[in-house]
Design a protein around this motif. Structure first.
Motif, mmCIF file in Angstrom:
data_model
loop_
_atom_site.group_PDB
_atom_site.id
_atom_site.type_symbol
_atom_site.label_atom_id
_atom_site.label_comp_id
_atom_site.label_asym_id
_atom_site.label_seq_id
_atom_site.Cartn_x
_atom_site.Cartn_y
_atom_site.Cartn_z
ATOM 1 N N LYS A 247 0.817 -1.213 0.000
ATOM 2 C CA LYS A 247 0.000 0.000 0.000
ATOM 3 C C LYS A 247 0.849 1.260 0.000
ATOM 4 O O LYS A 247 0.487 2.266 -0.641
ATOM 5 C CB LYS A 247 -0.916 -0.004 1.224
ATOM 6 N N HIS A 248 2.002 1.220 0.698
ATOM 7 C CA HIS A 248 2.748 2.460 0.914
ATOM 8 C C HIS A 248 4.170 2.440 0.346
ATOM 9 O O HIS A 248 4.951 3.334 0.665
ATOM 10 C CB HIS A 248 2.814 2.773 2.409
ATOM 11 N N TYR A 249 4.519 1.463 -0.477
ATOM 12 C CA TYR A 249 5.859 1.467 -1.062
ATOM 13 C C TYR A 249 6.013 2.708 -1.950
ATOM 14 O O TYR A 249 5.096 3.054 -2.682
ATOM 15 C CB TYR A 249 6.075 0.200 -1.895
ATOM 16 N N PRO A 250 7.140 3.439 -1.907
ATOM 17 C CA PRO A 250 8.400 3.145 -1.233
ATOM 18 C C PRO A 250 8.502 3.713 0.191
ATOM 19 O O PRO A 250 9.578 3.686 0.772
ATOM 20 C CB PRO A 250 9.419 3.823 -2.139
ATOM 21 N N ASN A 251 7.394 4.238 0.733
ATOM 22 C CA ASN A 251 7.471 4.760 2.110
ATOM 23 C C ASN A 251 7.756 3.663 3.129
ATOM 24 O O ASN A 251 8.405 3.913 4.149
ATOM 25 C CB ASN A 251 6.159 5.451 2.498
ATOM 26 N N VAL A 252 7.260 2.455 2.851
ATOM 27 C CA VAL A 252 7.459 1.331 3.772
ATOM 28 C C VAL A 252 8.234 0.234 3.057
ATOM 29 O O VAL A 252 7.877 -0.161 1.941
ATOM 30 C CB VAL A 252 6.112 0.772 4.267
ATOM 31 N N GLU A 253 9.284 -0.236 3.704
ATOM 32 C CA GLU A 253 10.079 -1.351 3.188
ATOM 33 C C GLU A 253 10.033 -2.481 4.209
ATOM 34 O O GLU A 253 10.453 -2.308 5.355
ATOM 35 C CB GLU A 253 11.521 -0.917 2.957
ATOM 36 N N TYR A 254 9.482 -3.634 3.794
ATOM 37 C CA TYR A 254 9.444 -4.794 4.680
ATOM 38 C C TYR A 254 10.525 -5.772 4.240
ATOM 39 O O TYR A 254 10.493 -6.305 3.134
ATOM 40 C CB TYR A 254 8.065 -5.459 4.647
ATOM 41 N N PHE A 255 11.501 -6.025 5.102
ATOM 42 C CA PHE A 255 12.658 -6.845 4.757
ATOM 43 C C PHE A 255 12.458 -8.320 5.078
ATOM 44 O O PHE A 255 13.276 -9.151 4.683
ATOM 45 C CB PHE A 255 13.901 -6.346 5.507
ATOM 46 N N GLY A 256 11.395 -8.643 5.821
ATOM 47 C CA GLY A 256 11.209 -10.023 6.238
ATOM 48 C C GLY A 256 12.174 -10.396 7.347
ATOM 49 O O GLY A 256 12.658 -9.551 8.100
ATOM 50 N N ASN A 257 12.465 -11.692 7.437
ATOM 51 C CA ASN A 257 13.373 -12.189 8.476
ATOM 52 C C ASN A 257 14.810 -12.121 7.960
ATOM 53 O O ASN A 257 15.172 -12.823 7.021
ATOM 54 C CB ASN A 257 13.005 -13.631 8.841
ATOM 55 N N VAL A 258 15.622 -11.273 8.548
ATOM 56 C CA VAL A 258 17.008 -11.072 8.106
ATOM 57 C C VAL A 258 17.945 -11.849 9.023
ATOM 58 O O VAL A 258 17.831 -11.749 10.251
ATOM 59 C CB VAL A 258 17.370 -9.565 8.140
ATOM 60 N N PRO A 259 18.876 -12.657 8.472
ATOM 61 C CA PRO A 259 19.854 -13.356 9.327
ATOM 62 C C PRO A 259 20.572 -12.379 10.247
ATOM 63 O O PRO A 259 20.919 -11.262 9.844
ATOM 64 C CB PRO A 259 20.819 -13.989 8.315
ATOM 65 N N HIS A 260 20.774 -12.793 11.484
ATOM 66 C CA HIS A 260 21.304 -11.865 12.476
ATOM 67 C C HIS A 260 22.667 -11.315 12.093
ATOM 68 O O HIS A 260 22.988 -10.159 12.384
ATOM 69 C CB HIS A 260 21.372 -12.547 13.843
ATOM 70 N N ASN A 261 23.492 -12.116 11.437
ATOM 71 C CA ASN A 261 24.823 -11.635 11.072
ATOM 72 C C ASN A 261 24.799 -10.739 9.832
ATOM 73 O O ASN A 261 25.841 -10.289 9.363
ATOM 74 C CB ASN A 261 25.786 -12.812 10.863
ATOM 75 N N LYS A 262 23.594 -10.448 9.294
ATOM 76 C CA LYS A 262 23.465 -9.559 8.139
ATOM 77 C C LYS A 262 22.680 -8.288 8.461
ATOM 78 O O LYS A 262 22.539 -7.406 7.606
ATOM 79 C CB LYS A 262 22.746 -10.289 6.984
ATOM 80 N N ILE A 263 22.179 -8.184 9.692
ATOM 81 C CA ILE A 263 21.255 -7.087 9.999
ATOM 82 C C ILE A 263 21.965 -5.756 10.243
ATOM 83 O O ILE A 263 21.345 -4.687 10.197
ATOM 84 C CB ILE A 263 20.370 -7.462 11.208
ATOM 85 N N ASN A 264 23.260 -5.806 10.448
ATOM 86 C CA ASN A 264 24.019 -4.590 10.731
ATOM 87 C C ASN A 264 23.803 -3.522 9.659
ATOM 88 O O ASN A 264 23.663 -2.332 9.950
ATOM 89 C CB ASN A 264 25.512 -4.942 10.844
ATOM 90 N N ARG A 265 23.763 -3.943 8.397
ATOM 91 C CA ARG A 265 23.624 -2.978 7.293
ATOM 92 C C ARG A 265 22.296 -2.220 7.365
ATOM 93 O O ARG A 265 22.209 -1.066 6.936
ATOM 94 C CB ARG A 265 23.748 -3.692 5.941
#
Length: 376
Positions: A247-265
């Motif tokens: 409904k609101h892209y690009p205002n809202v970005e849903y990344f889903g489940n991100v591996p913990h060692n990749k979430i820093n970015r």
């Protein structure tokens, strides 16, 4: 000193952060299924240079399955496997989680068989007189654990205060905050270049306040058409987040489940983290409050300002330079409106939050404190 850590089955072993400074002397007991399911978490510690010794014992039921539905918190490990590990590795301390857990009761059994072994539970629970301390099976675990305690390590001051309701000797308790891998959270580029204004990270359930994200996003975007909101996580409200993005892209970005060692970015691409946590109650009985908030600390370590509810240990963790609000949409909107345009405050607070994490939640520092407390 050699430690045997009994990792709770089917959940991420947050406690590994306590052992980073002496990982070569730490033996982590974890079942294969849990190790595979949370591979991102274990891999992150390996990349950090931790050399844990992993033991993969057989998993067994601690409760008769005919009487009770299968629940991970009722599972333990094969005592024979653990006795072999203790004998082969000259274990001096067994670390379990919570006073009422079946793993803590199993640790008591092991310490009965090896009198020289010290039992050290790590306590996250912070609800005074939690029902688990009174339900028959859990109470038996609790009372058994009390007989063998060497030391209790509490994750927060709130966890330590809740032990007072159980009349536990305060001299046996210490507060050692868990830490994050600070070097992984290095603040490595300009704060002004971060594209996401607001970020949510957590399980998409009612306890984490995920149901508040849709009305909050609607309210904010209606006032600020250029606002960017990022959402990370999985759970019961996943489909609602997918619809919100559509409904609101690009205002809202849903990344889903991100591996913990990749979430820093994603942290490093954001300015403000919201944590709209709520207490969990059933039949009017308080069952759960936020016990720590790793995502909050990780966000602070990446320079984000925090806007949170006053639930559990969150006020203690985020300190006085961040924001506590009621779990109301208008309260969140008012605070966010007041700081989103204040780039000077966000940058100054980023520096304060990074300093707070380095001082209080640095895994290597906290691990060294934990190690000292074991012999105090």
């Amino acid at each position: 000193m050699n430690l045997l850590f009994l990792a709770p089955p089917d959940r991420r072993p947050y406690e590994l952060c306590y052992f980073t400074s002496f990982s070569e002397n730490t033996f982590v007991c974890v079942d294969v299924a849990t190790f595979r399911r949370h591979d991102d978490w274990f891999r992150q510690f390996a990349e950090f240079g931790c050399k844990f010794n992993y033991i993969f014992p057989d998993r067994k039921r601690a409760m008769p399955s005919k009487l009770f539905h299968s629940t991970a918190s009722w599972d333990t490990y094969s005592v024979r496997n653990l006795l072999d590990a203790i004998a082969q590795n000259q274990i001096t301390h067994i670390v379990s989680v919570e006073l009422f857990s079946f793993l803590s009761r199993e640790a008591c059994l092991l310490s009965n068989l090896h009198k020289e072994i010290h039992l050290v539970p790590i306590i996250w629970e912070n609800v005074p007189n939690h029902p688990f301390y009174h339900l028959p099976f859990y109470r038996r675990n609790f009372l058994s654990t009390l007989t063998k305690l060497h030391r209790i390590i509490c994750a927060t001051e709130k966890s330590r205060r809740h032990l007072a309701s159980l009349r536990i000797d305060e001299e046996k308790t210490s507060v050692v905050h868990p830490g994050i891998l600070v070097e992984d959270m290095a603040w490595n580029y300009s704060f002004e270049d971060r594209p996401l204004d607001i970020l949510f990270v957590g399980t998409l359930n009612g306890h984490k306040g995920a149901h508040l994200l849709m009305p909050l996003a609607e309210a904010l975007i209606s006032r600020r058409p250029g606002l960017r909101i990022g959402i990370v996580g999985d759970g019961p409200f996943k489909e609602e987040m997918v619809r919100l993005k559509k409904k609101h892209y690009p205002n809202v970005e849903y990344f889903g489940n991100v591996p913990h060692n990749k979430i820093n970015r994603i942290y490093l691409a954001s300015k403000i983290l919201i944590s709209p946590c709520l207490p969990v109650k059933k039949l009017g009985i308080l069952l759960q409050e936020e016990q720590f908030g790793f995502s909050v600390v990780e966000a602070m370590g990446a320079g984000l300002t925090i806007v949170s509810t006053e639930v559990g240990a969150l006020p203690e963790v985020i300190g006085e330079t961040n924001f506590i609000v009621r779990p109301e949409i208008n309260d969140f909107v008012n605070v966010l409106d007041s700081i989103l345009d204040d780039s000077h405050f966000l940058k100054c607070n980023a520096e304060r939050n990074v300093g707070r994490v380095n001082e209080l939640f640095n895994a290597k520092k906290q691990s060294a404190i934990f190690f000292k407390e074991l012999d105090s």
